[in-house]
Design a protein around this motif. Structure first.
Motif, PDB file in Angstrom:
ATOM      1  N   ARG A   1       0.846  -1.197   0.000  1.00 47.98           N
ATOM      2  CA  ARG A   1       0.000   0.000   0.000  1.00 47.98           C
ATOM      3  C   ARG A   1       0.881   1.246   0.000  1.00 47.98           C
TER       4      ARG A   1
ATOM      5  N   SER B   1      -0.788  -4.369  -5.363  1.00 53.91           N
ATOM      6  CA  SER B   1      -0.521  -2.998  -4.949  1.00 53.91           C
ATOM      7  C   SER B   1      -1.658  -2.062  -5.342  1.00 53.91           C
ATOM      8  N   ASP B   2      -1.779  -0.967  -4.582  1.00 46.89           N
ATOM      9  CA  ASP B   2      -2.766   0.057  -4.910  1.00 46.89           C
ATOM     10  C   ASP B   2      -2.140   1.198  -5.703  1.00 46.89           C
TER      11      ASP B   2
END
Length: 79
Positions: A28, A48-49
């Protein structure tokens, strides 16, 4: 006649990031922490963001269906 079944056991564990088993790293952006994957060859993908450049598959952290599909394919499960 008794049918024959192939028995497979898989465990989905959260944490244990330093153990030597195949894993997906959850990354993150807001944590500010660097990726572990570049230093850990047991990480098979990164969820993942944010955009990540790495030599392994990168999955959208918010797309649980694609993460589940990746796990199924990686484990060669018939789903």
């Amino acid at each position: 006649m008794v049918p024959s079944f192939a028995i497979r056991t898989h465990v989905l564990a959260i944490a244990y990031k330093r153990d030597r088993h195949p894993k997906i790293e959850a990354h993150r952006k807001e944590t500010g922490q660097p990726l572990i994957a570049p230093e850990d060859e047991t990480i098979v993908a990164v969820a993942s963001d944010t955009s990540v450049t790495i030599d392994r598959p990168v999955l959208d952290l918010n797309d649980t269906a694609s993460i589940a599909n990746f796990i199924a394919q990686h484990l060669k499960l018939d789903v």
